[in-house]
Scaffold this motif. Structure first.
Motif, short mmCIF file in Angstrom:
data_model
loop_
_atom_site.label_atom_id
_atom_site.label_comp_id
_atom_site.label_asym_id
_atom_site.label_seq_id
_atom_site.Cartn_x
_atom_site.Cartn_y
_atom_site.Cartn_z
N VAL A 20 34.69 80.35 27.62
CA VAL A 20 34.89 79.49 28.69
C VAL A 20 34.47 77.95 27.63
CG1 VAL A 20 33.95 81.26 30.21
CG2 VAL A 20 31.99 79.93 28.39
N ARG A 21 33.75 77.78 27.07
CA ARG A 21 34.15 76.28 26.34
C ARG A 21 34.01 76.73 24.08
NH1 ARG A 21 32.50 71.23 28.16
NH2 ARG A 21 32.93 69.88 26.46
N PRO A 22 35.12 77.02 24.26
CA PRO A 22 35.03 76.47 22.90
C PRO A 22 34.51 75.88 22.24
CG PRO A 22 37.40 77.31 23.78
CD PRO A 22 36.49 76.74 24.52
N ASN A 65 32.94 70.72 31.59
CA ASN A 65 31.63 71.69 31.95
C ASN A 65 32.55 73.16 31.27
OD1 ASN A 65 29.49 72.87 31.29
ND2 ASN A 65 28.88 73.00 32.86
N ARG A 66 32.76 73.75 31.76
CA ARG A 66 32.76 75.27 31.18
C ARG A 66 34.10 76.34 31.87
NH1 ARG A 66 27.32 78.64 30.46
NH2 ARG A 66 26.45 77.32 28.66
N MET A 67 34.57 76.91 31.45
CA MET A 67 35.69 77.69 32.31
C MET A 67 35.67 78.96 32.96
SD MET A 67 39.10 76.45 31.00
CE MET A 67 40.16 77.65 30.79
N ARG A 119 26.27 90.66 30.17
CA ARG A 119 27.30 91.17 28.82
C ARG A 119 28.72 91.12 30.63
NH1 ARG A 119 23.40 95.51 27.96
NH2 ARG A 119 24.73 96.58 30.23
N ILE A 120 28.07 91.85 31.60
CA ILE A 120 29.35 91.82 33.13
C ILE A 120 30.04 90.40 32.81
CG2 ILE A 120 29.56 91.88 35.36
CD1 ILE A 120 27.40 93.97 35.26
N ARG A 121 29.15 88.92 32.67
CA ARG A 121 30.12 87.70 32.30
C ARG A 121 30.55 87.64 31.59
NH1 ARG A 121 25.97 82.98 33.27
NH2 ARG A 121 24.86 83.84 31.20
N THR A 122 29.88 87.91 30.22
CA THR A 122 31.30 88.02 29.55
C THR A 122 32.51 88.65 29.37
OG1 THR A 122 29.29 87.36 27.73
CG2 THR A 122 30.69 87.90 26.27
N ARG A 123 32.11 89.91 29.81
CA ARG A 123 33.99 90.87 30.02
C ARG A 123 34.13 90.68 31.07
NH1 ARG A 123 33.09 97.45 31.53
NH2 ARG A 123 35.53 97.01 32.02
N ILE A 124 34.07 89.90 32.01
CA ILE A 124 34.86 89.58 32.81
C ILE A 124 35.29 87.41 32.60
CG2 ILE A 124 34.79 88.36 35.88
CD1 ILE A 124 33.14 90.55 36.24
N SER A 125 35.06 87.15 31.70
CA SER A 125 35.36 85.90 31.51
C SER A 125 36.55 85.97 30.28
CB SER A 125 34.10 85.07 30.20
OG SER A 125 34.34 85.64 29.35
N GLU A 126 36.86 87.35 30.22
CA GLU A 126 38.05 87.34 29.10
C GLU A 126 39.56 86.96 30.03
OE1 GLU A 126 38.25 90.98 27.64
OE2 GLU A 126 40.38 90.45 26.73
N TYR A 127 39.48 87.21 31.50
CA TYR A 127 40.51 86.98 32.11
C TYR A 127 40.47 85.53 33.20
CZ TYR A 127 39.37 91.75 32.31
OH TYR A 127 38.79 93.57 32.04
N HIS A 128 39.74 84.94 32.68
CA HIS A 128 39.46 83.26 32.87
C HIS A 128 39.76 82.80 31.27
CE1 HIS A 128 37.74 85.00 37.15
NE2 HIS A 128 37.27 85.16 36.39
N VAL A 130 40.17 80.25 28.13
CA VAL A 130 40.94 79.27 27.97
C VAL A 130 42.07 79.87 26.62
CG1 VAL A 130 41.15 77.42 25.43
CG2 VAL A 130 39.04 78.29 27.16
N TYR A 131 42.68 80.89 26.06
CA TYR A 131 43.08 81.90 25.57
C TYR A 131 43.78 82.20 26.34
CZ TYR A 131 45.15 85.26 22.36
OH TYR A 131 46.18 86.05 22.55
N GLU A 132 43.85 82.59 28.12
CA GLU A 132 44.42 83.82 28.02
C GLU A 132 45.38 82.06 29.53
OE1 GLU A 132 44.58 86.06 30.83
OE2 GLU A 132 44.11 87.16 28.77
N LEU A 133 44.72 80.75 29.67
CA LEU A 133 45.45 79.52 30.08
C LEU A 133 46.51 78.93 28.71
CD1 LEU A 133 42.66 78.59 32.14
CD2 LEU A 133 45.41 79.28 33.02
N THR A 134 45.72 79.49 27.87
CA THR A 134 46.94 78.77 26.67
C THR A 134 47.62 79.71 26.29
OG1 THR A 134 45.30 79.32 25.36
CG2 THR A 134 45.06 77.04 25.41
N THR A 135 47.96 80.84 26.09
CA THR A 135 49.10 81.46 26.07
C THR A 135 50.23 81.66 27.18
OG1 THR A 135 47.82 83.55 25.73
CG2 THR A 135 49.21 83.50 25.91
N LEU A 136 49.23 81.11 28.84
CA LEU A 136 50.87 80.96 29.57
C LEU A 136 51.29 79.69 29.29
CD1 LEU A 136 48.66 82.19 32.53
CD2 LEU A 136 51.09 83.06 31.49
N GLY A 137 50.56 78.39 28.21
CA GLY A 137 51.34 76.93 27.90
C GLY A 137 50.93 76.20 28.96
#
Lengths: 504, 428
Positions: A20-22, A65-67, A119-128, A130-137
């Motif tokens: 969410v904020r590398p 701040n954070r995604m 732990r749950i927040r981390t797991r769900i963060s995968e779908y939100h 930076v990587y997910e979005l940059t992959t989309l361009g």
């Protein structure tokens, strides 16, 4: 009871932040002009970025701040994780009712509760991420954005030009105006999940959805919770019966309830925090170890230099938008908490997709909150969609509610979850559904059936013919529709059954 | 066969009505006409109970329990007290702006318990005052009754009680002003609005009733259409004075019903709820119902068969949304006599046969909970409450002769109030 050995945990927080904020993030070199620049990467911003990128547009997403915004970081996701633990713990306390008494008094490890939440927040963060979005361009920029002009944004020393922009900066917890509270110290939804230990005494100021959810959850986890609400009932947006059922449910859990009560000051006395309250002519003190202030949210508009873009706003109401979610600068749209009265994650996401369609696809989609279901995740949950009875009556729409009590629904009885009701509000004399209120253990799920029904324009007649699984709590919906059908088919039903009842 | 079983319908009702009325004599201050809220030692006066008492003296005269002179004398003492008592914003006054404090000291008539200046309880008191003014139509003392009744009604500043808002709050205190509570949803306040709108001096604005009506909920509940309100008493109180048969306001015209029929539906829902008995309380059934406001066991929680049972003290209980802790008001079934006579009597006989302890000295107690303390016959409220006894006396009389309804039909203020709230049709 089976004892599980806790699994070794990954470094959840590190993974979470990487998503969410590398830490080592470098903002890209901006394109000359973006089709859409989005300010804010909360639920609205993320939905808009995803939507626009998938349509093939060049998108810049700017987050200070954070995604994930409040919803992922400090709102829906962490609160639901903690509420789930509270439910499990509460069920253990009631296990005897199910013929399965726990062999010894259950205990709670708060640090593990919070670890699970992270732990749950981390797991769900995968779908939100930076990587997910940059992959989309999508070009993702981290930094504070402010408008430089009607068609450009400053992000630090970067200038981002846009054809269209979407403001999705969300809202933040309303700050305290209570004398002494700043000095005494308090938490908001933004900081409550940073707690390292369960407070022995928690005072909650505000009886809106978040205040009620967390008051009940912390009470079930073992805190002595006092909740103070200025109004005569909790959840002022909901109908009285729903709010009263919740009130009784919280009281049963052990929450100390102070309705019609105003906090007039706060102070510290040693380690304790003390709230001074007034109810009519009665003054009293509440002692607490932690205070949660939950008195609403205010839109994040102040630091955007909106004047430079010709975007009108109000510090309480947020960005002024028309029915197409367009601001006073017709190239700038807004979505989510920053402009909507309905401050829920799903409303933010749907408004964002609507705004994207209107901004980029020349659609003329009108935003209406009446199609958005919402839920307060207490136990029982309280969900609603569409008109309330008083909305209809104020508009002189004859309205009638078909109500089924959950204690008349077989599955609710077998589940031991028979508190609540399903109310379907219809335009009287027709089968048109105007709104629905559901109070039930899983109201957040049940309401979605009604969202589909309303969205598809299905009326009570058709609904009454839809087979439901049996037994299921959603049978309550079917039973309400069948009550309508009986009345529709038998106009003399009431008179006849009334006579029969009198003669029994 | 029990003692009660042997009585004919008329004899049963006679006996219960007279016993209920006798509370209003037994627990009254003969000098001031103030009547105790409950029979318990040290109970203050409730002004609402006085309103019921004033409405019941004509009933006693008609039934020969009091001579007309005695009835008039008691009424006059009461009206003189209220007309002459201190009206000011002082914390220990009896009233202010024509309204009265909810609870008064039985001897001095001054405010007690730092209670609120109550709008609804003043309305119930004033309703009784108007009944007295209509019934006692002779000369001498009866002339003074009429003069005082008229003056008391005209003195009430209903407009002030709106506090600049369309709706009404539930009260006022000198220490903090108007109370924050509002009226939401249909309830017992119809009489309050009718009296407030009928005033020739300080009437409520008509928007108040309209605003309140916006919060009404017309529901199909347990297969019955009803203007919903949970506690049974809310479907009874205004009806103790006003005959709602055939007269309709805008809401009821829209629903092709009336408030009398609505109470019948509410009774049917209470019975059906009793039969379904979703919380598994002891004794509930089609002939054991009457969940309403009243005394209750206490605020405590017990565990029974692994199930948490939470009990409440004095509070407003309702059906089907609750709260319901297994406590019924034993008088409530009979109070529904004008609406559903057969089921009211069937339920009352059933109750008296199986739980005769609820009716000591022929008077119903305020609350009975057979789920709690079931090994000793169930929890029973101590003594009696004046509101219950007054309401029961009036409802039985309305069923039998319609006396109070007839008095109020004659009252021009009530007729004006009804018309201004939009009622029309029927006897109006």
């Amino acid at each position: 009871m089976r004892i599980k050995v806790p699994r070794a945990q990954p470094d959840d927080e590190k993974t979470f932040l990487r998503r969410v904020r590398p830490e080592d993030w470098k903002n890209p070199v901006p394109q000359s002009t973006y089709d859409l620049a989005i300010v804010g990467a909360g639920p609205a911003g993320l939905a808009a970025a995803d939507s626009a990128a998938r349509l093939g547009f060049h998108v810049a997403l700017i987050e200070r701040n954070r995604m994930g915004g409040n919803s992922l970081n400090v709102g829906s996701v962490p609160s639901k994780a903690v509420i789930r633990t509270a439910r499990v713990y509460g069920t253990m306390q009631d296990a005897e009712e199910f013929g399965a008494p726990v062999p010894s008094e259950p205990t709670l490890d708060f640090s593990k509760v919070m670890a699970r939440m992270r732990r749950i927040r981390t797991r769900i963060s995968e779908y939100h991420s930076v990587y997910e979005l940059t992959t989309l361009g999508v070009d993702v920029f981290f930094g504070a954005a402010s408008f430089a002009s009607a068609d450009s944004l400053d992000v630090g020393d970067i200038l981002v030009h846009f054809k269209k922009a979407l403001i999705a900066t969300g809202a933040r917890p309303r700050a305290s105006t209570i004398p002494g509270l700043d000095q005494a110290g308090y938490r908001t939804s933004g900081s409550i999940f940073d707690l390292a230990a369960l407070p022995k005494r928690l005072a909650v100021i505000g009886g809106g959805p978040l205040g009620c959810e967390l008051a009940q959850a912390f009470c079930r986890l073992g805190s002595h919770v006092t909740i103070v609400q200025n109004d005569p009932k909790f959840l002022p947006r909901e109908e009285r019966d729903a709010a009263e059922i919740l009130s009784r449910s919280m009281a049963r859990d052990g929450v100390e309830i102070r309705l019609n009560t105003t906090v007039v000051s706060a102070r510290r006395a040693g380690e304790a925090k003390i709230l001074r309250t007034v109810n009519g002519d009665v003054d009293s003190d509440i002692q607490a170890d932690e205070i949660l202030l939950s008195v609403g949210r205010v839109p994040n508009v102040e630091e955007l230099n909106l004047k430079a873009a010709g975007v009108e706003f109000d510090t309480n109401q947020g960005i002024k938008v028309d029915e197409f979610l367009r601001s006073t600068n017709h190239n700038v749209y807004a979505a989510g908490d920053v402009c909507l009265a309905l401050k829920f994650t799903n409303a933010a996401q749907f408004s964002a997709r609507t705004a994207v369609q209107n901004a980029l696809m020349q659609a003329q989609l009108r935003w209406s909150s009446s199609a958005i279901p919402w839920c307060t995740f207490c136990d029982p949950e309280i969900a609603h969609i569409g008109l309330h009875v008083w909305d209809a009556r104020q508009q002189s729409i004859p309205i009638k509610s078909f109500t089924v009590m959950m204690h008349d629904v077989d599955r609710a009885i077998t589940d031991g979850q028979d508190t609540g009701f399903v109310k379907i509000h219809i335009a009287e004399g027709s089968d048109k559904i105007l709104g629905v209120t559901i109070v039930a253990s899983r109201a957040s799920e049940l309401i979605n059936e009604m969202a589909v029904v309303i969205s598809a324009g299905i009326g009570m007649e058709a609904l009454s013919k839809v087979a439901h699984t049996y037994p299921a709590q959603s049978e309550a919906i079917l039973l309400a529709a069948r009550a309508w059908k009986r009345e529709f088919d038998e106009p003399a039903h009431r008179a006849v059954s009334g006579k029969a009842t009198d003669e029994k | 066969m029990s003692d009660w079983d042997r009585l004919s319908e008329d004899a049963l009702i006679d006996r219960l009505q007279r016993a209920a009325f006798s509370y209003l004599i037994e627990y009254a201050n003969p000098d001031t006409g103030l009547v105790a809220d409950t029979s318990r030692q040290g109970s203050p006066c409730s002004i609402a109970v006085v309103g019921f008492a004033l409405s019941c003296y004509p009933i006693a005269v008609r039934n020969g329990w009091l001579s007309r002179a005695d009835g008039a004398s008691r009424t006059l003492k009461t009206l003189r007290f209220f007309a002459q008592s201190v009206q000011s914003d002082a914390p220990d006054a009896t009233g202010y702006k024509g309204f009265y404090y909810h609870f008064l000291d039985m001897q001095t008539g001054k405010r007690v318990w730092q209670c609120e200046l109550s709008l609804i309880d003043t309305a119930l008191l004033i309703a009784g005052v108007l009944v007295a003014g209509c019934y006692f139509d002779g000369g001498g003392d009866e002339s003074e009754i009429r003069e005082l009744a008229d003056a008391m009604y005209r003195r009430v500043d209903w407009r002030w009680a709106q506090n600049g808002a369309p709706g009404l709050s539930q009260g006022w205190k000198p220490e903090c002003g108007f109370l924050h509570y509002g009226w939401e949803g249909y309830n017992e306040a119809t009489i309050l609005y009718v009296l407030g709108l009928g005033s020739p001096t300080f009437p409520l604005t008509p928007s108040g009733y309209v605003t309140w009506g916006l919060t009404y909920q017309w529901e199909n509940l347990l297969d019955r259409d009803v203007l919903y309100s949970g506690p049974l008493f809310t479907h009874l109180f205004s009806h103790a004075w006003i005959d709602f048969r055939g007269i309709r306001d805008a809401f009821m015209r829209e629903k092709a019903s009336d408030y009398f029929e609505n109470t019948k539906s509410a009774v049917a829902i209470h019975r059906e709820y009793g039969e379904r008995n979703p919380h598994g309380f002891k004794a509930y059934g089609r002939n054991f119902w009457g969940v309403t406001a009243g005394d209750g066991p206490v605020n405590e929680e017990i565990r029974e068969n692994g199930r948490d049972r939470r009990f409440f003290g004095y509070m407003s209980r309702g059906v089907p949304y609750g709260p319901d802790d297994g406590t019924i008001a034993p008088w409530a079934m009979l109070a529904a006599l004008p609406f559903t006579p057969d089921v009211a009597l069937a339920g009352t006989r059933h109750l008296l046969e199986l739980h005769p302890q609820v009716c000591r000295q022929d008077r119903f107690s305020s609350g009975f909970n057979p789920t709690l303390q079931s090994d000793t016959g169930g929890w029973l409220s101590e003594g009696w409450y004046g509101l219950d006894q007054g309401l029961l006396t009036m409802m039985i009389e309305n069923h039998r002769t319609g006396l109070v309804w007839e008095m109020m039909r004659r009252c021009s203020y009530v007729r004006d109030g009804l018309k201004r709230t939009g009622f029309e049709g029927g006897w109006l």
